[in-house]
Design a protein around this motif. Sequence first.
Motif, PDB file in Angstrom:
ATOM      1  N   PRO A 165      35.859   3.167  23.851  1.00 29.32           N
ATOM      2  CA  PRO A 165      36.943   2.974  23.124  1.00 29.32           C
ATOM      3  C   PRO A 165      38.109   4.015  23.317  1.00 29.32           C
ATOM      4  N   LEU A 166      39.219   3.143  23.252  1.00 28.39           N
ATOM      5  CA  LEU A 166      40.513   4.004  23.217  1.00 28.39           C
ATOM      6  C   LEU A 166      41.058   3.706  21.872  1.00 28.39           C
ATOM      7  N   LYS A 167      41.876   4.970  21.449  1.00 29.17           N
ATOM      8  CA  LYS A 167      42.470   4.861  20.169  1.00 29.17           C
ATOM      9  C   LYS A 167      43.700   5.263  20.108  1.00 29.17           C
ATOM     10  N   SER A 207      23.591   7.369  14.065  1.00 26.96           N
ATOM     11  CA  SER A 207      23.799   6.397  14.636  1.00 26.96           C
ATOM     12  C   SER A 207      23.022   5.563  15.267  1.00 26.96           C
ATOM     13  N   SER A 208      21.758   5.737  15.248  1.00 24.24           N
ATOM     14  CA  SER A 208      20.783   4.824  15.564  1.00 24.24           C
ATOM     15  C   SER A 208      20.252   4.152  14.622  1.00 24.24           C
ATOM     16  N   SER A 209      20.290   4.492  13.372  1.00 25.04           N
ATOM     17  CA  SER A 209      19.740   3.667  12.055  1.00 25.04           C
ATOM     18  C   SER A 209      20.472   2.444  11.876  1.00 25.04           C
ATOM     19  N   TYR A 239      33.817   4.752  10.969  1.00 26.64           N
ATOM     20  CA  TYR A 239      34.089   5.925  10.571  1.00 26.64           C
ATOM     21  C   TYR A 239      33.739   7.163  11.633  1.00 26.64           C
ATOM     22  N   ALA A 240      32.490   7.105  11.861  1.00 26.27           N
ATOM     23  CA  ALA A 240      31.800   8.120  12.681  1.00 26.27           C
ATOM     24  C   ALA A 240      32.446   7.957  14.051  1.00 26.27           C
ATOM     25  N   GLU A 241      32.961   6.736  14.628  1.00 22.67           N
ATOM     26  CA  GLU A 241      33.505   6.882  15.834  1.00 22.67           C
ATOM     27  C   GLU A 241      34.861   7.541  15.907  1.00 22.67           C
ATOM     28  N   ARG A 242      35.614   7.486  14.648  1.00 15.34           N
ATOM     29  CA  ARG A 242      36.789   8.187  14.722  1.00 15.34           C
ATOM     30  C   ARG A 242      36.815   9.637  14.370  1.00 15.34           C
ATOM     31  N   LEU A 251      36.839  14.961  17.269  1.00 15.09           N
ATOM     32  CA  LEU A 251      36.285  16.539  17.657  1.00 15.09           C
ATOM     33  C   LEU A 251      36.294  16.434  19.008  1.00 15.09           C
ATOM     34  N   ARG A 252      36.356  15.358  19.764  1.00 12.80           N
ATOM     35  CA  ARG A 252      36.420  15.589  21.261  1.00 12.80           C
ATOM     36  C   ARG A 252      37.706  16.090  21.649  1.00 12.80           C
TER      37      ARG A 252
END
Length: 883
Positions: free
Chosen positions: A291-293, A327-329, A339-342, A347-348
């Motif tokens: 993804p690009l944000k 993430s795998s759940s 939200y976790a992706e954002r 963080l990166r």
Amino acid sequence: MRCFRVINAVWKREFAASVASPAAWVFLVIFLILSAFLSFIVRGIFTYGQADLTPFFFWFPWLFLFVVPALGMPFWSEERRTGTFELLLSFPATLRELVWGKFLAGLSLLAIALLLTISVPLTAFFLGRPDGGAIFCGYAGAFLLGGVFLSVSCFCSALTKSQTASFLLSMVICAVFMVSGAPEILETAGLYLPDSFVNLLSYTAFLPHYQAFQRGFIDTSDLIYCISFILFFLYLAETALRYASAATGSIFADGAVRDRTVRRAFFSMCGRILLALYVLLCVNIIAAAFPLKADLSQDGAYSLSREAREFAGNLKTVATIRFYVSSSSPRMPETFKRYAERVEWLLRSLCESSHGKLTLQVLDPEPDSSDEQAAYLEGIKPVQIHTGDRIYMGLSVSCGDKCLSVPFLSLQQEKLLEYEVVRTVLNATASQRPKVGVMSAFKVMGEQLPSELSQIDQDKPKVFESAWYVISELGADYDLVSIPLDTAEIPADVNALLMIHPAGITERAKYAVDQYLMRGGKMALFLDPRSFYAVLKMRQDYSMSEKLFSSLEPLTGAWGIAFNPAIIAADLVYSHRRVLPDRMVSNPVALELNGKAISKENPLTAHLNSLSMWFTAPFELQLPKGLKAETLISSSTNSQPVSAFVAERPELVIRNFRPTGEKMNLALHLTGNFPSAYPKGAPVITSFPHKKQSDGKGEVYLFGDSDMLFNDLCVKLMNDAYGQKTAVRQNDNAALLQNIMEQLTQSGNFLSRIRSRNPMSRPLTRYNELRARAELNYKDRIRELEQELMHSARRARMIRNSLGGSKGELKLTPEQQSELREYAAKTAQVKRELKEVRRQLRSDMNRLDNWLRVINLGFVPLAVVLAGIICAVIRFSKWRKRS
């Protein structure tokens, strides 16, 4: 190029036909009326005094669910019903070009409908300061989502000759995609379907991909999702039309299965659909993986700020960030995944700015795994959702033998995400934390159980009164030390002193504070003329009646500050307004401060947007030589001081309101040489040398209200869709205290700029000013009428009391009877006039709301109707000339 020319020609033809049809104008009018009705009547978009258009964009998907299928149902159904479909096939255009031309014509009409709602954002800009980036992204997201709805309608229209069947089928398909991501649906699906299918069902839901647009955040995965779904359903429409144009007949007709031509056409269509579905899945999987944000919000609230990049670039210590996310759940809701992706993206970005000093590890703590054990050891707490499953979404920062964690990153606290991350990294890499002393008449740091009960669990002492939210936030950054109100000395290692409502402070403690300041100490002092917290607690603890007000005399007097607990500031411009079903109630002593009330010259308050201060005492200044004062918070000129005895009767305050025309100081910043409040020496026996003057390093932040730090005025507990309670900041009260403590301790001053990037509140400043002006216009007349009413009642009572008679009978003379009748008539007239004046006041205060509703519910749709009539007249005139 020929393809585009043909599509353009088809688009022009179809769009012109739509404009010439009354159905298009009816669609525009219905869309505008429904959108305005849902925004202004159902949700009351501006009723709560905020320039927030989230409720406006919230309704678009549900509005599309009904109006877009109606827009797309005649695309192909009408052509096939009337037999003009075969005529279209004779045109020099392919089916794909015809499908795209019709779709773009409908999309253009939908874009016009969205554009005509621009009056709502313009109203928000007129009344306040909304987020322009979020508005742009909200419209972009609505346009893309409307395109998805329209492509579904186009496909359903290609399946049948009945417009009604097309409408119902497209509405059902869109409704399925709307609710497929709901927790209840996923919970039920998880009982009967494989986890991979549940994940797919969650991803295909419309709403999670639309919600990011509402906040001003653009993700390429959301863009590709909308575009790929539009292409997919348009391809399905083309495939269905190709099958219909082959004249093979219905697959369900008698003997159709035995016909080789029908079977070949049917299997060819199914193969194309499966291939398109496979391409759709592959494209979205790739888009989600890379993804690009882009953050287009006005304050850049969801991307890494310049201050955070500089902080990461200047780090001298190596640290590791561990992001624990389930993430795998398959049970993890799609909104949490987005939200976790954002979070991971932010963080990166932080790690890339640190030039190798920060390392990110993304861990998936599956049940009974080593990662789950590590999460438990580092203080990461799972959250149980409706399905009963536990999910993780927290982070830890380790540096050497120090490890700090954020147990759970709540979606409701997304505005503070960057601040939480940077603060945790700062505290983990800092060599030592500043020490802050806390003095208060209240148990702001919480209260533990008696020692004999705490033996139940030695490691985790229980508390039955939690610490205030602001204190808990400070505890994450500082070592907080509780200092009693009868202390003989402020410890020398205390970097800053925080005094919250020091009611009942002893003379010995006052002297200790005085000498702490003389030694160059720094402090934040929150006094209160009438503690709202003490009033609430007094119902359970009557001893709170002794803590209703606080002062710090003789210290404030020595500083040249006059503070009278019997006086409270009242302001009609910044008064707290509560919306009731039938009216709006104003409380002038409960101040909701914004705009010019907050100083923009001081860096601590320059980025703050709203503050709440209830029952606040103003300060009067007569500073001694060498001491400087800066006003941080002030009232408007439409204010006045009122007695604390009537402050709890807002109707009396408004009735007798007489603005002084001058601003009152509600919060001050004092610097310079502080004189001692005890020039003759210590009032108590002490072993420390007495100082009469500070050395110029003293610093005091002085506030006339302590309730502004109480939870009820800072935060609000909110439940998300999965039953999790989170304290969400309602204003900048907590941020102000954090800014002050960072300034006093000289630690992390840049955090205040990060914390204030995304405003907690965007008040409608002009809206509040207009309401205050309406209240002032009628205040004097209401008071005159009430005084006349009281005078008439008093005179009639005096006449009756002056009479005597046996057995309670009154003997009235004709003159007295005439006078009583006159007073009764006058009383009735005054009551009628008073009722009419109050009705006019309510009418004037609601006039702005009514005009907003009239403009959006009446004028804009009426303008569209007039435009349609004018177009019809022009077309009719041209037809008459040609004939």
